[in-house]
Scaffold this active site. Structure first.
Site, PDB file in Angstrom:
ATOM      1  N   LYS A 277       3.001 -15.178   2.954  1.00  0.00           N
ATOM      2  CA  LYS A 277       3.215 -15.928   1.712  1.00  0.00           C
ATOM      3  C   LYS A 277       4.722 -16.176   1.623  1.00  0.00           C
ATOM      4  O   LYS A 277       5.393 -15.832   0.642  1.00  0.00           O
ATOM      5  CB  LYS A 277       2.668 -15.117   0.517  1.00  0.00           C
ATOM      6  CG  LYS A 277       2.635 -15.852  -0.797  1.00  0.00           C
ATOM      7  CD  LYS A 277       1.569 -16.936  -0.888  1.00  0.00           C
ATOM      8  CE  LYS A 277       1.704 -17.702  -2.186  1.00  0.00           C
ATOM      9  NZ  LYS A 277       0.782 -18.864  -2.282  1.00  0.00           N
TER      10      LYS A 277
ATOM     11  N   ASP B  89      -6.510  -6.858   4.236  1.00  0.00           N
ATOM     12  CA  ASP B  89      -7.619  -6.202   3.539  1.00  0.00           C
ATOM     13  C   ASP B  89      -8.546  -7.267   2.962  1.00  0.00           C
ATOM     14  O   ASP B  89      -9.760  -7.229   3.145  1.00  0.00           O
ATOM     15  CB  ASP B  89      -7.056  -5.316   2.421  1.00  0.00           C
ATOM     16  CG  ASP B  89      -8.158  -4.635   1.625  1.00  0.00           C
ATOM     17  OD1 ASP B  89      -9.122  -4.142   2.242  1.00  0.00           O
ATOM     18  OD2 ASP B  89      -8.059  -4.600   0.384  1.00  0.00           O
TER      19      ASP B  89
ATOM     20  N   TYR C  14       0.819  -1.211   0.000  1.00  0.00           N
ATOM     21  CA  TYR C  14       0.000   0.000   0.000  1.00  0.00           C
ATOM     22  C   TYR C  14       0.857   1.268   0.000  1.00  0.00           C
ATOM     23  O   TYR C  14       0.421   2.309  -0.469  1.00  0.00           O
ATOM     24  CB  TYR C  14      -0.890   0.045   1.255  1.00  0.00           C
ATOM     25  CG  TYR C  14      -2.235  -0.604   1.110  1.00  0.00           C
ATOM     26  CD1 TYR C  14      -2.339  -1.955   0.803  1.00  0.00           C
ATOM     27  CD2 TYR C  14      -3.404   0.128   1.299  1.00  0.00           C
ATOM     28  CE1 TYR C  14      -3.578  -2.557   0.697  1.00  0.00           C
ATOM     29  CE2 TYR C  14      -4.649  -0.470   1.199  1.00  0.00           C
ATOM     30  CZ  TYR C  14      -4.726  -1.813   0.890  1.00  0.00           C
ATOM     31  OH  TYR C  14      -5.960  -2.402   0.790  1.00  0.00           O
TER      32      TYR C  14
HETATM   33  C1  IPM Z   1     -10.541  -1.085   3.877  1.00  0.00           C
HETATM   34  C2  IPM Z   1     -10.754  -0.503   2.506  1.00  0.00           C
HETATM   35  C3  IPM Z   1      -9.595   0.425   2.184  1.00  0.00           C
HETATM   36  C4  IPM Z   1      -8.334  -0.399   2.182  1.00  0.00           C
HETATM   37  C5  IPM Z   1      -9.755   1.213   0.866  1.00  0.00           C
HETATM   38  C6  IPM Z   1     -11.055   1.977   0.820  1.00  0.00           C
HETATM   39  C7  IPM Z   1      -8.596   2.117   0.610  1.00  0.00           C
HETATM   40  O1  IPM Z   1     -10.906  -1.530   1.582  1.00  0.00           O
HETATM   41  O2  IPM Z   1     -10.472  -0.295   4.844  1.00  0.00           O
HETATM   42  O3  IPM Z   1     -10.453  -2.305   3.991  1.00  0.00           O
HETATM   43  O4  IPM Z   1      -7.996  -1.037   1.178  1.00  0.00           O
HETATM   44  O5  IPM Z   1      -7.657  -0.431   3.213  1.00  0.00           O
HETATM   45 MG    MG Z   2     -10.997  -3.466   2.405  1.00  0.00          MG
END
Ligand code: IPM
Ligand code: MG
Length: 358
Positions: free
Chosen positions: A193, A249, A138
């Site tokens: 992983k 996520d 990210y």
């Molecule tokens: C979450 C959401 C977010 C993420 C998005 C909206 C950026 O999916 O909080 O899980 O990927 O972290």
């Molecule tokens: Mg999410």
């Protein structure tokens, strides 16, 4: 206690309004809570041309805790990437150093039939996913889309991101996860992983190292693909899970469905000092926005998590959670969790019902 209230987009304002009603009850009883509202996401862009306006970030920094609704909507999809609502959310997580994201998946017995899995697979489910929130692919650098030459002698665009974890980042989230496992079933499953990725290899090594400080906790390791399968096959084998940002996520969305509806699940994102941002794990649901039909319980339960983790007021946290259990047992349901024989209520009616029980 100062709470920054950031409703955001879509159903955000409706669900946050119900959670604020709960705070109002506590205030009326004498709790010293102050709330201040500011825009974030698309609402931030509309108000100040920035999904995380400076004033919003300042308010969030000064507050003891942040209550967030949801961000995003189709009207913002065409914006440049840095201006998109999601960027506001990612930036506030990073700016406030909210590296530990706690996502419980809890099945309310009355909602077992709302799960897409067989009741005996999910009944009694009580799982906590600890997702690292400020690192990984990210945020890793370099990232981008650029033109590169290809082996055929031509050139084409490539998109790339960097999966990266520093040991210190893994270590601090490991300590949070072990600490939570200690208060729960003393079983921690670290998901990675490591059969393919160096980043995961390091993750696993650090997990093992930190586990020496928590001899009572039984640490296990699972590859993320297997973990995805096991969550659907036999979710009750898990007590506490810890994983990186991207795996967390994905797995937390899968886990949420075990509990019937993503509309029921709160989350906490904490920094080193347990200051936190609290939000439902679901999104802004633009399709039902403004219709007073969203489920406010995940947001109300996020207030309970705020009391539990930031204010360390466990009795108020329990009380809010019990009020939610009561309205569920009374048979009240928003449309996402409605089944035959239960009573369909609107978002605001659900909020009122919780307030009444409180
Ligand atoms: C979450 C959401 C977010 C993420 C998005 C909206 C950026 O999916 O909080 O899980 O990927 O972290
Ligand atoms: Mg999410």
């Amino acid at each position: 206690m100062k709470i920054a209230v950031l409703p955001g987009d879509g159903i955000g304002p409706e669900i946050v309004a119900q959670a604020v009603k709960v705070l109002d009850v506590l205030r009326a009883e004498g709790a010293k809570i102050e709330t201040e509202t500011a825009p974030i996401g698309g609402a931030g862009y509309d108000a100040a041309g920035d999904p995380l306006p400076d004033a919003t970030l300042k308010l969030a920094r000064e507050a003891d805790a942040v209550l967030l609704g949801a961000v995003g909507g189709p009207q913002y999809d065409a914006l440049d990437r840095p201006l998109r609502p999601e960027r506001g959310l990612l930036r506030i997580r990073k700016e406030l150093n909210l590296f530990a994201n706690l996502r419980p998946a809890l099945l309310y017995p009355e909602l077992a039939s709302a799960s897409s899995l067989k009741p005996d697979v999910v009944s009694g489910l009580d799982l906590m996913i600890v997702r690292e929130l400020t690192g990984d692919v990210y945020f890793g650098q370099p990232r981008g889309i650029e033109v590169r030459s290809n082996p055929a002698g031509g050139s084409e665009r490539v998109g790339f991101n960097t999966m990266l974890y520093a040991e210190s980042e893994v270590r601090r989230v490991a300590h949070v996860a072990f600490g939570i496992a200690m208060k729960r079933g003393k079983k921690l499953c670290s998901v990675d992983k490591a059969n393919v990725l160096e980043c995961s290899e390091l993750w696993k090594e650090v997990m093992i190292e930190v586990s020496k400080d928590y001899p009572e906790v039984e640490l296990s390791h699972m590859y993320v693909d297997n973990a995805a399968m096991q969550l659907i096959r036999a979710p009750k084998q898990f007590d506490t899970m810890v994983t990186g940002n991207i795996f967390g996520d994905i797995l937390s969305d899968a886990a949420s469905m075990l509990s019937g509806s993503i509309g029921m699940l709160p989350s906490a994102s904490l920094d080193e000092n347990n200051k936190g941002m609290f939000e439902p794990i679901h999104g802004s649901a633009p399709d039902i926005a403004g219709k007073d039909m969203a489920n406010p319980l995940a947001t109300i339960l996020s207030v309970a998590m705020m009391y539990r983790y930031t204010f360390a007021d466990l009795s108020t946290a329990d009380r809010i959670e019990n009020a939610v259990k009561t309205v569920i047992s009374q048979g009240l349901r928003t449309s996402d969790i409605w089944t035959d024989g239960t009573q369909k209520v609107s978002c605001s009616e659900m909020g009122d019902a919780v307030v009444k029980v409180l």
